[in-house]
Design an enzyme around this catalytic site. Structure first.
Site, PDB file in Angstrom:
ATOM      1  N   ALA A 282       0.714   5.443  -2.473  1.00  0.00           N
ATOM      2  CA  ALA A 282       0.872   4.942  -3.599  1.00  0.00           C
ATOM      3  C   ALA A 282       1.288   5.486  -4.706  1.00  0.00           C
ATOM      4  O   ALA A 282       1.621   4.223  -5.094  1.00  0.00           O
ATOM      5  CB  ALA A 282       0.373   7.428  -3.775  1.00  0.00           C
TER       6      ALA A 282
ATOM      7  N   ASN B 123      -4.994  12.693   0.118  1.00  0.00           N
ATOM      8  CA  ASN B 123      -4.301  12.060   1.046  1.00  0.00           C
ATOM      9  C   ASN B 123      -5.476  11.004   2.320  1.00  0.00           C
ATOM     10  O   ASN B 123      -6.461  10.743   2.095  1.00  0.00           O
ATOM     11  CB  ASN B 123      -3.434  12.349   1.555  1.00  0.00           C
ATOM     12  CG  ASN B 123      -2.746  11.741   2.814  1.00  0.00           C
ATOM     13  OD1 ASN B 123      -2.272  10.546   1.829  1.00  0.00           O
ATOM     14  ND2 ASN B 123      -2.429  11.844   3.862  1.00  0.00           N
ATOM     15  N   LYS B 124      -4.439  10.229   2.681  1.00  0.00           N
ATOM     16  CA  LYS B 124      -6.021   9.746   4.406  1.00  0.00           C
ATOM     17  C   LYS B 124      -6.232  10.271   4.761  1.00  0.00           C
ATOM     18  O   LYS B 124      -6.084  11.164   5.347  1.00  0.00           O
ATOM     19  CB  LYS B 124      -4.664   8.759   4.632  1.00  0.00           C
ATOM     20  CG  LYS B 124      -4.827   8.161   6.070  1.00  0.00           C
ATOM     21  CD  LYS B 124      -6.130   6.823   5.458  1.00  0.00           C
ATOM     22  CE  LYS B 124      -4.642   5.986   4.392  1.00  0.00           C
ATOM     23  NZ  LYS B 124      -5.828   5.147   3.229  1.00  0.00           N
TER      24      LYS B 124
ATOM     25  N   ARG C 241       1.143  -0.993  -0.150  1.00  0.00           N
ATOM     26  CA  ARG C 241       0.489   0.150   0.271  1.00  0.00           C
ATOM     27  C   ARG C 241       0.772   1.211   0.314  1.00  0.00           C
ATOM     28  O   ARG C 241       2.062   1.134   0.142  1.00  0.00           O
ATOM     29  CB  ARG C 241      -0.853  -0.201   1.675  1.00  0.00           C
ATOM     30  CG  ARG C 241      -0.677  -0.449   2.736  1.00  0.00           C
ATOM     31  CD  ARG C 241       0.452   0.045   2.942  1.00  0.00           C
ATOM     32  NE  ARG C 241      -0.031   1.264   3.195  1.00  0.00           N
ATOM     33  CZ  ARG C 241       1.318   2.379   3.447  1.00  0.00           C
ATOM     34  NH1 ARG C 241       2.460   2.153   3.702  1.00  0.00           N
ATOM     35  NH2 ARG C 241       0.717   3.722   3.495  1.00  0.00           N
TER      36      ARG C 241
ATOM     37  N   ASP D 222      -2.437  10.937  -2.642  1.00  0.00           N
ATOM     38  CA  ASP D 222      -2.824  10.058  -3.395  1.00  0.00           C
ATOM     39  C   ASP D 222      -3.047  10.130  -5.013  1.00  0.00           C
ATOM     40  O   ASP D 222      -2.986   9.398  -6.071  1.00  0.00           O
ATOM     41  CB  ASP D 222      -3.679   8.895  -2.575  1.00  0.00           C
ATOM     42  CG  ASP D 222      -3.158   7.924  -1.642  1.00  0.00           C
ATOM     43  OD1 ASP D 222      -2.875   8.253  -0.361  1.00  0.00           O
ATOM     44  OD2 ASP D 222      -2.430   6.752  -1.925  1.00  0.00           O
TER      45      ASP D 222
ATOM     46  N   GLN E 166      -1.692   2.759  10.179  1.00  0.00           N
ATOM     47  CA  GLN E 166      -0.579   2.626   9.067  1.00  0.00           C
ATOM     48  C   GLN E 166       0.111   3.433  10.104  1.00  0.00           C
ATOM     49  O   GLN E 166       1.755   3.583  10.194  1.00  0.00           O
ATOM     50  CB  GLN E 166      -1.004   3.217   8.092  1.00  0.00           C
ATOM     51  CG  GLN E 166      -1.598   2.332   6.895  1.00  0.00           C
ATOM     52  CD  GLN E 166      -3.491   3.509   6.761  1.00  0.00           C
ATOM     53  OE1 GLN E 166      -3.507   3.154   8.131  1.00  0.00           O
ATOM     54  NE2 GLN E 166      -3.874   2.640   5.518  1.00  0.00           N
TER      55      GLN E 166
ATOM     56  N   ARG F 185      -7.568  -0.922  -6.628  1.00  0.00           N
ATOM     57  CA  ARG F 185      -7.535   0.519  -6.218  1.00  0.00           C
ATOM     58  C   ARG F 185      -7.799   1.454  -6.231  1.00  0.00           C
ATOM     59  O   ARG F 185      -7.674   1.905  -7.931  1.00  0.00           O
ATOM     60  CB  ARG F 185      -6.763   0.675  -4.722  1.00  0.00           C
ATOM     61  CG  ARG F 185      -6.853  -0.265  -3.914  1.00  0.00           C
ATOM     62  CD  ARG F 185      -5.653  -0.397  -2.526  1.00  0.00           C
ATOM     63  NE  ARG F 185      -6.049   0.696  -1.597  1.00  0.00           N
ATOM     64  CZ  ARG F 185      -5.628   1.672  -0.222  1.00  0.00           C
ATOM     65  NH1 ARG F 185      -4.438   0.950  -0.445  1.00  0.00           N
ATOM     66  NH2 ARG F 185      -6.163   2.023  -0.047  1.00  0.00           N
TER      67      ARG F 185
END
Ligand code: MRU
Length: 332
Positions: free
Chosen positions: A57, A237-238, A55, A227, A187, A89
């Protein structure tokens, strides 16, 4: 990155090619175990991207490049393989960028292994350049903050958001990093803290909800990954990134996004057009496979959010540090 495999300290990468197979660290097992997985078919690599064995990007991009390499070596229909891999994804632009890069190289007759190895090597070189530019922002005694994992695990090696920290640390600078845990998949706690620990960088894990509190007490610099970055500088992003950007603006803290040019998507005009992956409810309602939410409660689990460009101080890229209004000229 530094890691101990089979009791021996050595340098390994998040993903690489060895003896006809794609090898990757199973990032779902860190930090308790460092397990390497091997894949010989492109659909297996697609599944490893989907289930987050790999995982982040740029690592997703490199895994996709190796998936296309396997498809070519096995004589598969490359058009179908490209569509299959791209569907793993939806949000990270590097996935699409890498598949298109490989399709172009393969149709030009390039050897599949050297094309994919070249893609992975280029990713590392870009991260090194991001590290060199970004390290200039880090001064002795600073308190930094990051979110999720944008380190070596997420980028084949070196990292994007963590690259400036690695380089500043190698330059002998002393600083401290708040790593937010990154619910629901953790993460930040499991991967970023592991990487910072391997490097000997002083850090602490904080709950996501403690980010604004620590900003109010004094954070000097925030660096996150991305991402997908739209043409106007809005970026995905996250989940939880936007909360930090808003709080950073409130407290006047510089907020930087570190990403290679492969993460910029100029076909996407603004953040409204970025597809946000929705993941399983169980990632939210369960901890370590045990349901802790009340029976019958639903959960929502968007994997990413979109931060407006107006909250970004600058983008740290392999081409230098750019203000949001400069990206069209330099990257496009
Ligand atoms: O769902 P993940 O773990 O793939 O999400 C990763 C992130 O959001 C990272 O911050 C991003 O991919 C940048 S990685 C250099």
């Amino acid at each position: 990155m530094k890691a101990t495999v089979d009791g021996k300290a050595r340098n390994i990468k998040a993903v690489w090619f060895d003896d006809g197979e794609v090898v990757m660290i199973d990032q779902r097992r860190l930090p308790s175990e460092l397990v390497l997985k091997r894949f010989s078919g492109y659909m297996e690599v697609r599944e490893a991207i989907r289930n987050m064995t790999v995982r982040g990007a740029p690592s997703i991009g490199a895994a996709a490049a190796y998936a296309m390499c396997l498809a070519a070596l096995k004589g598969c229909d490359l058009k179908k393989a490209a569509d299959d891999v791209k569907s793993a994804r939806p949000t990270a632009n590097d996935l699409f960028y890498a598949v298109d890069y490989m399709a172009e190289r393969l149709s030009a007759g390039e050897d599949p292994v050297s094309a994919a190895d070249g893609y992975a090597r280029l990713t590392i070189e870009k991260c090194e350049s991001i590290g060199r530019y970004g390290a200039e922002l880090i001064k002795d005694g600073m308190k930094l903050m990051t979110h999720c994992n944008a380190g070596a695990l997420a980028t084949v090696d070196v990292g994007t958001a963590l690259a400036p920290m690695r380089f500043a640390h190698m330059q002998g600078k002393k600083f401290f990093v708040y790593a937010s845990e990154t619910r629901p998949r953790l993460q930040g706690m499991q991967l970023t803290a592991w990487e910072l620990g391997q490097e000997g960088i002083d850090h602490a894990i904080i709950p996501d909800g403690a980010s604004a509190y620590y900003m109010s007490k004094g954070v000097d610099l925030i660096i996150v990954g991305a991402d997908r970055i739209a043409k106007n500088g809005d970026f995905a992003n996250k989940i939880g990134t936007m909360d930090k950007a808003i709080a950073a603006k409130h407290f006047g803290i510089p907020f930087y996004v570190a990403a290679p040019v492969s993460t910029f998507d100029f076909k996407t005009a603004t953040g409204d057009d970025i597809v946000i992956e929705q993941r399983a409810e169980e990632e939210v309602t369960e901890i370590a496979g045990i349901r802790i939410a009340p029976a019958g409660s639903k959960a929502l689990n968007p994997s990413f959010d979109v931060t407006p460009a107006s909250l970004v101080t600058g983008f740290i890229t392999e081409k230098g540090i750019l203000r949001p209004d400069e990206i069209g000229r330099v990257v496009g």
